[in-house]
Write an enzyme that holds these catalytic residues in place. Structure first.
Site, PDB file in Angstrom:
ATOM      1  N   ASP A   1       0.826  -1.206   0.000  1.00  8.96           N
ATOM      2  CA  ASP A   1       0.000   0.000   0.000  1.00  8.96           C
ATOM      3  C   ASP A   1       0.860   1.256   0.000  1.00  8.96           C
ATOM      4  O   ASP A   1       1.386   1.665   1.041  1.00  8.96           O
ATOM      5  CB  ASP A   1      -0.910  -0.028   1.245  1.00  8.96           C
ATOM      6  CG  ASP A   1      -1.817   1.182   1.325  1.00  8.96           C
ATOM      7  OD1 ASP A   1      -2.381   1.425   2.421  1.00  8.96           O
ATOM      8  OD2 ASP A   1      -1.954   1.894   0.313  1.00  8.96           O
TER       9      ASP A   1
ATOM     10  N   ASP B   1      -1.601   5.738  -5.239  1.00  6.80           N
ATOM     11  CA  ASP B   1      -1.949   4.876  -4.106  1.00  6.80           C
ATOM     12  C   ASP B   1      -2.302   3.453  -4.542  1.00  6.80           C
ATOM     13  O   ASP B   1      -3.423   3.186  -4.989  1.00  6.80           O
ATOM     14  CB  ASP B   1      -3.129   5.493  -3.335  1.00  6.80           C
ATOM     15  CG  ASP B   1      -3.454   4.726  -2.070  1.00  6.80           C
ATOM     16  OD1 ASP B   1      -4.386   5.131  -1.352  1.00  6.80           O
ATOM     17  OD2 ASP B   1      -2.771   3.713  -1.803  1.00  6.80           O
TER      18      ASP B   1
HETATM   19  O1  LIG Z   1      -8.484   3.063   2.693  1.00  6.90           O
HETATM   20  C1  LIG Z   1      -7.946   2.861   1.414  1.00  6.90           C
HETATM   21  C2  LIG Z   1      -8.709   3.693   0.410  1.00  6.90           C
HETATM   22  O2  LIG Z   1      -8.761   5.007   0.946  1.00  6.90           O
HETATM   23  C3  LIG Z   1      -8.599   5.994  -0.047  1.00  6.90           C
HETATM   24  C4  LIG Z   1      -7.899   7.124   0.595  1.00  6.90           C
HETATM   25  C5  LIG Z   1      -6.521   7.174   0.637  1.00  6.90           C
HETATM   26  C6  LIG Z   1      -5.879   8.246   1.250  1.00  6.90           C
HETATM   27  C7  LIG Z   1      -6.639   9.258   1.850  1.00  6.90           C
HETATM   28  C8  LIG Z   1      -8.032   9.199   1.820  1.00  6.90           C
HETATM   29  C9  LIG Z   1      -8.653   8.120   1.189  1.00  6.90           C
HETATM   30  F1  LIG Z   1      -9.974   8.015   1.127  1.00  6.90           F
HETATM   31  C10 LIG Z   1      -8.049   1.412   1.059  1.00  6.90           C
HETATM   32  N1  LIG Z   1      -7.517   0.617   2.172  1.00  6.90           N
HETATM   33  C11 LIG Z   1      -6.094   0.907   2.448  1.00  6.90           C
HETATM   34  C12 LIG Z   1      -5.586  -0.339   3.091  1.00  6.90           C
HETATM   35  C13 LIG Z   1      -6.606  -1.400   2.910  1.00  6.90           C
HETATM   36  C14 LIG Z   1      -7.602  -0.840   1.938  1.00  6.90           C
END
Ligand SMILES: O[C@H](COCc1ccccc1F)CN1CCCC1
Length: 325
Positions: A33, A217
């Site tokens: 990630d 990301d």
């Molecule tokens: O939580 C992430 C997706 O979140 C998108 C995001 C990233 C950075 C800032 C705000 C956001 F909404 C997905 N998870 C990350 C690890 C497991 C899945």
């Protein structure tokens, strides 16, 4: 010592990619990630009900495990999922790259999204160590610890559509991309691989120059963009509409989706329209491009990243590189 590891889609929609990681010989599939900076694993310290179906790390079976007494961690992700627990260090190996003294964060609690995602046994964070959540002292990421042993302080992501791809550490494999690499500067103040996109085009339409503040990301499935871009995109998809009950734009699964071109400097990154038909949802299909409203910036997630060869350059001036493939 440089390394390369396979990144395998967890399901038919490429909702996440998992990579085998060895912790002192115990191998767990973890989600890499680039949007977070904690390495945490499902562990024997979890309630049995939360362990069910997962591969579990057992520190008591690790010869090189050293508990960090009194250290804790607690993370909440953008999608409101989260986990927390205790900490130790161990030898962590990814492909051919091994680091000792890696902080391995043991989960004592995980949210329901992680319990039900039984293929996922934890995360390996690849954002900047400044946002690691360990207290009383934040810990370094695998990439930061590996850097001194790498030929060059980089890792690359070659994720693929409905197929396994790779993460490489320490080298840029020229066999994995075509044409020139375009580099763009990164701002690390939020701890993310954050950059400014230069604009967009929908299908064969003209390119619209506009600065788009975004992060690269690998832990986010979809592409989240400003409303102006998202509405312009779905205006070209017959039958598309915002469906509040599904929480995003949907369209008839038979729709032909236009490509989405995203500018990075003078480079034009093309996301094939078929990548933007993310998954069936109800009687329609859910779009791989959605609004960034409420996030505070745009997110170039897996739907974008898998269309490109991406270099995460962790040199003293961090930058991102993009190339076609
Ligand atoms: O939580 C992430 C997706 O979140 C998108 C995001 C990233 C950075 C800032 C705000 C956001 F909404 C997905 N998870 C990350 C690890 C497991 C899945």
């Amino acid at each position: 010592n440089d390394g390369s590891v396979t990144a395998t889609p967890v399901d038919a929609y490429d909702s996440e990619y998992l990579c085998p990681v060895s912790i002192d010989g115990q191998i767990l599939a973890l989600e890499f990630d680039s949007g977070s900076s904690d390495l945490w694993v499902f562990s024997t310290s979890l309630p049995l009900s939360q362990q069910k179906g997962h591969v579990i790390f057992d520190p008591s079976k690790s010869k090189n495990w050293k508990a960090l007494s009194g250290y804790t961690w607690n993370i909440t992700y953008g999608d409101k999922s989260g986990a927390s627990g205790t900490v130790g260090t161990d030898v962590v190996t990814v492909g051919g790259t091994s680091v000792s003294g890696q902080a391995v964060e043991i989960a004592t609690q995980v949210s329901s999204q992680f319990v039900s995602d039984t293929a996922n046994n934890g995360l390996l964070g690849l954002a900047f160590s400044s946002i690691n959540t360990v207290k009383p002292q934040k810990q370094k990421t695998f990439f930061d610890l590996a850097k001194p042993s790498l030929s060059s302080p980089v890792f690359t992501a070659d994720l693929k559509h409905h197929a396994p791809g790779t993460y490489d550490f320490g080298t840029i494999n020229s066999a994995k991309y075509t044409g020139a690499i375009t580099y763009t500067n990164v701002v690390t103040s939020k701890g993310f691989w954050e950059f400014t996109g230069s604009g967009y085009a929908v299908g064969n339409g003209s390119f619209v120059s506009s600065s788009i503040d975004a992060i690269a990301d690998t832990g986010t499935t979809l592409i989240y963009l400003p409303d102006a871009v998202v509405t312009a995109y779905y205006q070209q998809v017959s039958g598309a509409s915002y469906d509040s009950s599904q929480g995003g734009y949907t369209f008839p699964c038979s729709a032909t989706l236009p490509n989405l071109t995203l500018g990075i400097g003078s480079y034009r990154a093309v996301v094939p329209g078929q990548y933007i038909n993310y998954s069936p949802r109800g009687s329609k299909c859910f779009g791989g491009v959605q609004s960034n409203t409420g996030i505070g910036f745009s997110i170039y997630g897996d739907v974008f990243l898998k269309s490109q060869f991406v270099i995460f350059d962790g040199s003293s001036t961090p930058r991102l590189g993009f190339a076609s493939k």
